[in-house]
Write a protein that holds these residues in place. Structure first.
Motif, PDB file in Angstrom:
ATOM      1  N   PRO A 185       0.853  -1.188   0.000  1.00  0.00           N
ATOM      2  CA  PRO A 185       0.000   0.000   0.000  1.00  0.00           C
ATOM      3  C   PRO A 185       0.891   1.241   0.000  1.00  0.00           C
ATOM      4  CG  PRO A 185       0.113  -0.933   2.213  1.00  0.00           C
ATOM      5  CD  PRO A 185       0.838  -1.892   1.312  1.00  0.00           C
ATOM      6  N   PHE A 224       1.309   5.603   0.297  1.00  0.00           N
ATOM      7  CA  PHE A 224       0.753   6.805   0.887  1.00  0.00           C
ATOM      8  C   PHE A 224       1.839   7.860   0.775  1.00  0.00           C
ATOM      9  CE2 PHE A 224      -1.020   9.500   4.224  1.00  0.00           C
ATOM     10  CZ  PHE A 224      -2.346   9.481   3.836  1.00  0.00           C
ATOM     11  N   PHE A 279       3.257  10.066   2.645  1.00  0.00           N
ATOM     12  CA  PHE A 279       4.310  10.147   3.665  1.00  0.00           C
ATOM     13  C   PHE A 279       5.360   9.050   3.436  1.00  0.00           C
ATOM     14  CE2 PHE A 279       5.347   9.295   8.362  1.00  0.00           C
ATOM     15  CZ  PHE A 279       6.286  10.305   8.433  1.00  0.00           C
ATOM     16  N   ILE A 280       4.882   7.844   3.089  1.00  0.00           N
ATOM     17  CA  ILE A 280       5.797   6.729   2.867  1.00  0.00           C
ATOM     18  C   ILE A 280       6.607   6.943   1.582  1.00  0.00           C
ATOM     19  CG2 ILE A 280       5.927   4.220   2.636  1.00  0.00           C
ATOM     20  CD1 ILE A 280       4.744   5.427   5.347  1.00  0.00           C
ATOM     21  N   TYR A 309       0.816   8.539  13.961  1.00  0.00           N
ATOM     22  CA  TYR A 309       1.155   8.735  12.552  1.00  0.00           C
ATOM     23  C   TYR A 309       2.516   9.404  12.552  1.00  0.00           C
ATOM     24  CZ  TYR A 309       0.579  10.704   7.770  1.00  0.00           C
ATOM     25  OH  TYR A 309       0.714  11.042   6.466  1.00  0.00           O
ATOM     26  N   GLY A 310       3.430   8.978  11.708  1.00  0.00           N
ATOM     27  CA  GLY A 310       4.711   9.685  11.624  1.00  0.00           C
ATOM     28  C   GLY A 310       5.902   8.749  11.690  1.00  0.00           C
ATOM     29  N   VAL A 316       5.293   5.478   9.417  1.00  0.00           N
ATOM     30  CA  VAL A 316       4.011   4.767   9.362  1.00  0.00           C
ATOM     31  C   VAL A 316       2.895   5.780   9.131  1.00  0.00           C
ATOM     32  CG1 VAL A 316       2.517   3.073  10.476  1.00  0.00           C
ATOM     33  CG2 VAL A 316       4.939   3.160  11.095  1.00  0.00           C
ATOM     34  N   ALA A 317       2.008   5.457   8.180  1.00  0.00           N
ATOM     35  CA  ALA A 317       0.936   6.387   7.824  1.00  0.00           C
ATOM     36  C   ALA A 317      -0.424   5.702   7.911  1.00  0.00           C
ATOM     37  CB  ALA A 317       1.172   6.938   6.419  1.00  0.00           C
ATOM     38  N   ALA A 324      -3.696   6.179   7.638  1.00  0.00           N
ATOM     39  CA  ALA A 324      -4.393   7.355   7.136  1.00  0.00           C
ATOM     40  C   ALA A 324      -5.870   7.345   7.444  1.00  0.00           C
ATOM     41  CB  ALA A 324      -4.173   7.458   5.629  1.00  0.00           C
ATOM     42  N   PRO A 334       0.455   1.236   5.281  1.00  0.00           N
ATOM     43  CA  PRO A 334       1.532   1.929   4.570  1.00  0.00           C
ATOM     44  C   PRO A 334       2.672   2.283   5.529  1.00  0.00           C
ATOM     45  CG  PRO A 334      -0.605   2.920   4.041  1.00  0.00           C
ATOM     46  CD  PRO A 334      -0.815   1.981   5.207  1.00  0.00           C
ATOM     47  N   CYS A 335       3.868   1.798   5.218  1.00  0.00           N
ATOM     48  CA  CYS A 335       5.011   2.088   6.079  1.00  0.00           C
ATOM     49  C   CYS A 335       6.286   1.865   5.286  1.00  0.00           C
ATOM     50  CB  CYS A 335       5.004   1.180   7.310  1.00  0.00           C
ATOM     51  SG  CYS A 335       5.353  -0.530   6.904  1.00  0.00           S
TER      52      CYS A 335
END
Lengths: 400, 400
Positions: free
Chosen positions: A142, A144, A146-147, B240-241, B252-253, B255, B317-318
């Motif tokens: 997945p 996103f 930020f990633i 988050y962050g 890590v997001a 969302a 998502p990470c």
């Protein structure tokens, strides 16, 4: 609303079937729609693009949704049903472009893999926007923003000196991927005028961001030395950066020796370049705090606006650090029509950013505001020759 | 080098006359060249694009120049002379596209204003890339990425919480303007297939950047509230962050609520969502340090790579924060061919970033390496029917 007038935009006559949601894909299809393409946004019945419920909602309308979905029509279709997929196939038969931002593999599972698309419409340009690309070990992950910022290297170069790696606030990897997709689709349409065939276009968030490092990537690949985080200072130019006038900050970018001479000339500090302590960039960079103090001392004698006039007149790139309130009231931004008002029926005017690239012969325009969920379902199904009884059946079955 | 084989790219058959220098323009024409356009870079005799002398020079070659000028031919022309301008007019007569990134007004002073271009070649798509746009009070100002970042509002939203406004390290406003220009040009070529006429395209650095604020601009325009700088934290989502595994950071997001449940499930921290201290986003955001400590405590029990596998498998998502060394060795980046080697005759292989948008039917390719200054002057003048005696005369006069 009434049928919009026939588009005069650059992409007039191009029909886009838009399966995207959230940001990267809707931004891409907004760019195509602004250019005059007929964009048909396919949404899940009763649910729709999640952005419809995100951000500040005013009178039931998400302004975030409204600004990224202008110039689109909306049809609801349940793609988990055979009927829904049959309607999608009918839409694709008449279309020029398909855009989706699912994870790689989803289109195949829906029954719209490459071969099927080609058999439905060999002239179709089909575009996938995704996080990492559809080949390679992370293809299924997945994604996103930020990633993608973390994994493209962007965070590693962003931030104050000595600080931690830092995310850039706007979701740039989404937007850059959407813009690359719009470019790739339009190039593929150009190829089609020669070959008569469509093709597959792919834009990945990490790849797009990685292409934006300019000299930072070139220097790393040439030397193996990692770029350091330098905040607002230029790694090898001094003076350069944010300085302080009597009433606030001024950004100044003397990007070469000629411009630096002009800058120091306006400040009546030309002696600096002849002083043996400061007569090379290397020496100046090593004595950055001293140089900064000398420049700030001079700048403190006048208002920011005066310096900006004087320096620009001398050909020195400079300007204020503006927040969004200042940007959206700036006379240049207004002259460029970078804030527009779109009348959203039932909601009144919605303000949003304007058209970032201007064409004078076939200008971008707002042909219609963002659609309500399924607002054009009946209209689009009628275009496909489905009658009222069929619509009733589809509605009753939860297919539209 | 030998004549390159006929292009099979999407823009094969499109001839681009490229008057640009430094970054925004050369990036645009690189994108067009990667797509198969025949790009003719016009440079000043004895001088050329200043980037030829910038960045790390290896064996007389700037890798920065090489990476942004692949797929181009170079002709030297002194445009201050009548002969030079006559040759440019001849080039434009046979061309499809002209791109320049002078300050507004320079083309007029060179004798190539809009009307003249139209009379030379009504099918020509002419593109200006500039800082602020050619209309409005700042039209004549010199532009530079740092200033465009300041004046577009980007710096005002970038930076750690409580810190100063911050430049983003890559010169994004140049690259975004170049990419918008490539999209606008390609859309104008599509319009030409319908109208038979070229037109004027304009891409400005500040406008392009301002179009990339997504929800930040939508929220400001909807509410009048300025976005705050939040660094790596999400303004309204927690946790988050950036977090800390046993051997380093993980981005890590989560969302949305679904993904957050998955994240906390993998961490065996699902109880958090049922705890009255943490059961809403608002409460969690208010207790960010506590949440961060809880997450970090769990993450510290395993290596970063293990968590990334586990979390991705669960659909969270990470990823790692990667520096450029890690990015350019990453198996996904390599699988996507985002690092390519171009053989630069006389210099050996030069490594550079690959193609950010992929087309499978008419793929991007490297037809030729970056040109030496004026490397193709004789070849291009021969194509225009100028004979050897004429070349001698032009050379002796300092015109080529």
């Amino acid at each position: 609303m009434a049928e919009a007038p026939a588009s005069q935009g650059a992409l007039a006559g191009i029909r886009v079937i838009d399966l995207t949601r959230v940001l990267s894909g809707p931004f891409c299809t907004m760019l195509l729609g602004d250019m005059g393409a007929d964009v048909v946004k396919v949404e899940t019945p009763g649910e729709g693009d999640p952005v419809r419920g995100q951000g500040v909602i005013r009178d039931g309308l998400s302004w975030y949704f409204a600004s990224f979905n202008r110039n689109k029509r909306s049809i609801t279709l349940n793609l988990r049903t055979g009927d829904g997929r049959a309607i999608l196939a009918d839409l694709l038969r008449e279309a020029d472009v398909l855009v989706e931002n699912f994870r790689p593999g989803v289109m195949e599972r829906l029954g719209f893999g490459r071969e099927r698309l080609d058999s439905i419409n060999p002239r179709l340009v089909s575009c996938s926007i995704n996080g990492f690309g559809s080949a390679g070990p992370y293809a299924d992950r997945p994604a996103f923003d930020f990633i993608a910022q973390a994994m493209s290297g962007l965070m590693s170069v962003n931030g104050p000196p000595g600080g931690d790696p830092l995310r850039t606030a706007p979701p740039l990897t989404d937007l850059v991927a959407g813009l690359y997709a719009a470019f790739g689709i339009t190039a593929a349409l150009q190829a089609r005028t020669r070959t008569g065939r469509g093709q597959q276009v792919e834009s990945a968030m990490v790849n797009g961001m990685l292409s934006m490092f300019a000299y930072l990537s070139a220097e790393y690949l040439a030397t193996g030395r990692l770029p350091q985080r330098t905040g607002n200072d230029h790694p090898i130019l001094c003076p350069y950066g944010l300085f302080h006038a009597a009433d606030g900050e001024v950004a100044v970018a003397p990007a070469n020796e000629t411009i630096l001479r002009r800058f120091l000339g306006v400040l009546e500090l030309s002696w600096i370049l002849d002083d043996p302590r400061y007569d090379t960039n290397e020496k100046r960079t090593a004595r950055r705090p001293e140089l900064r103090a000398l420049v700030d001392q001079r700048l403190a004698t006048r208002q920011r606006g005066e310096w900006i006039e004087l320096l620009n007149a001398a050909g020195v790139p400079c300007g204020r650090v503006m927040n969004l309130a200042e940007v959206f009231e700036d006379p240049q931004i207004l002259a460029q029509e970078m804030v527009i008002e779109v009348d959203q029926p039932g909601h009144g005017p919605v303000r949003m950013t304007g058209f970032p690239v201007k064409l004078d012969g076939t200008p971008c325009s707002i042909a219609r505001p963002a659609p309500g969920l399924g607002e054009h379902t009946a209209e689009l199904l009628a275009e496909l020759g489905r009658d009222e009884a069929e619509l009733e059946r589809l509605r009753a079955g939860g297919i539209i």
